[in-house]
Enzyme design. Structure first.
Site, mmCIF file in Angstrom:
data_model
loop_
_atom_site.group_PDB
_atom_site.id
_atom_site.type_symbol
_atom_site.label_atom_id
_atom_site.label_comp_id
_atom_site.label_asym_id
_atom_site.label_seq_id
_atom_site.Cartn_x
_atom_site.Cartn_y
_atom_site.Cartn_z
ATOM 1 N N ASN A 9 -6.625 -6.679 9.474
ATOM 2 C CA ASN A 9 -7.900 -6.028 9.171
ATOM 3 C C ASN A 9 -8.808 -7.066 8.512
ATOM 4 O O ASN A 9 -8.617 -7.406 7.354
ATOM 5 C CB ASN A 9 -7.637 -4.842 8.218
ATOM 6 N N LYS A 11 -11.774 -6.806 7.664
ATOM 7 C CA LYS A 11 -12.785 -6.188 6.782
ATOM 8 C C LYS A 11 -14.167 -6.808 7.067
ATOM 9 O O LYS A 11 -14.450 -7.171 8.206
ATOM 10 C CB LYS A 11 -12.399 -6.364 5.314
ATOM 11 N N HIS A 96 -9.330 4.058 6.417
ATOM 12 C CA HIS A 96 -8.910 3.049 5.441
ATOM 13 C C HIS A 96 -9.365 3.505 4.060
ATOM 14 O O HIS A 96 -10.407 4.147 3.919
ATOM 15 C CB HIS A 96 -9.545 1.696 5.800
ATOM 16 N N GLU A 98 -10.780 2.090 1.751
ATOM 17 C CA GLU A 98 -12.142 1.665 1.387
ATOM 18 C C GLU A 98 -13.185 2.580 2.022
ATOM 19 O O GLU A 98 -14.238 2.821 1.446
ATOM 20 C CB GLU A 98 -12.354 0.191 1.783
ATOM 21 N N GLU A 168 -0.641 2.670 3.010
ATOM 22 C CA GLU A 168 -1.259 1.626 2.201
ATOM 23 C C GLU A 168 -1.500 2.145 0.784
ATOM 24 O O GLU A 168 -2.529 2.797 0.529
ATOM 25 C CB GLU A 168 -2.605 1.217 2.804
ATOM 26 N N GLY A 174 -5.412 -5.559 -1.799
ATOM 27 C CA GLY A 174 -6.271 -6.621 -2.307
ATOM 28 C C GLY A 174 -6.032 -6.951 -3.766
ATOM 29 O O GLY A 174 -6.828 -7.645 -4.399
ATOM 30 N N SER A 214 -1.288 -6.103 0.191
ATOM 31 C CA SER A 214 -0.912 -7.454 -0.231
ATOM 32 C C SER A 214 0.311 -8.008 0.511
ATOM 33 O O SER A 214 1.171 -8.656 -0.086
ATOM 34 C CB SER A 214 -0.689 -7.496 -1.750
#
Ligand code: PEP
Length: 254
Positions: A9, A11, A96, A98, A168, A174, A214
């Site tokens: 991904n 991003k 996701h 985010e 996730e 991250g 991560s």
């Protein structure tokens, strides 16, 4: 037998030129036998057209990071599944964390997109995962189960078997903090059992469940060796050809 599937991904990173460099680097770095491992890259929308051309004929498949749930219309700034298909996308990441956090996506809206993706011939990679606060309150199982149920609503067994679920944990995205292989495996097993309850064990055994949070060359092999971890959704470490290729290599060895 589930196909180990590693997706990157990107991003909101990489302009057109950087995307070209990364894809060319990746095609070189993936110079080993992939066996049955599936590799997917999900660049930003602006690079998908170029990426579609560059990966054609290579073992790398293309995915997008989001889509709208309609084929066309007055939805300024949105991209439709048919547009994604036209540039060679086979996969689309949906929900996701985010997007849930910054763009108000909900299990309901993700479910709508997932059904549309499937109807359009795209394979959805549906993301679920708990926050740190939820983990500390011991409600990870409840949160993840609610997300899985909500996102899979009204999706039939044959389609669910092709759908990818990415677990996730938000606290691991991250942050450099990875779930231990045991923590991840526990939730993966929970997801598989839930799919078994909602559909059948035969369907549950076919669903690819990726871990994301991560994942790096140093921890990929151990995570990917867990019985219910069928791949990885990689953020930061997919932005360098060598580190992404090393994670893919770990999948071929696990
Ligand atoms: C992600 O964005 O899906 C992700 C897992 O990011 P990272 O690998 O950087 O934690």
């Amino acid at each position: 037998m589930r196909t180990k599937t590693i997706a990157g991904n990107w991003k909101m990173f990489k302009n057109l030129q950087q995307s070209e460099e990364l894809i060319l680097g990746l095609t070189k770095a993936l110079d080993f036998s992939l066996g049955s491992v599936k590799v997917i890259i999900c660049p930003p929308f602006t690079s998908l057209g170029l990426a579609g051309t560059l990966v054609k004929g290579s073992p790398i498949a293309l995915g997008a990071q989001n889509m709208h749930a309609e084929d066309e219309g007055a939805f300024t700034g949105e991209i439709s599944p048919t547009m994604l298909k036209s540039v060679g996308c086979e996969y689309v990441i949906l929900g996701h964390s985010e997007r849930r956090q910054y763009f108000q996506e909900t299990n309901e809206s993700i479910n709508k997109k997932a059904k549309k993706a499937i109807a359009s011939g795209l394979i959805p990679i549906i993301c679920v995962g708990e926050t740190l606060e939820e983990r500390e309150k011991n409600i990870t199982d409840l949160i993840v189960s609610t997300q899985v149920r909500g996102c899979l609503k009204e999706i039939g067994a044959a389609d669910v078997e092709k759908t990818i679920i990415a677990y996730e944990p938000i606290w691991a995205i991250g942050t450099g903090k990875t779930a231990t292989p045991q923590q991840a495996e526990e939730v993966h097993l929970l997801i598989r059992k839930l799919v078994g309850q909602l559909y059948s064990w035969a369907s549950a055994e076919k669903v690819v469940i990726q871990y994301g949070g991560s994942v790096k060359p140093e921890n990929a092999k151990e995570l990917l060796s867990q019985p219910n971890i069928d791949g990885a959704l990689v953020g930061g470490a997919c932005l360098k050809a060598d580190s992404f290729a090393t994670i893919v290599k770990s999948a071929t060895l696990s």
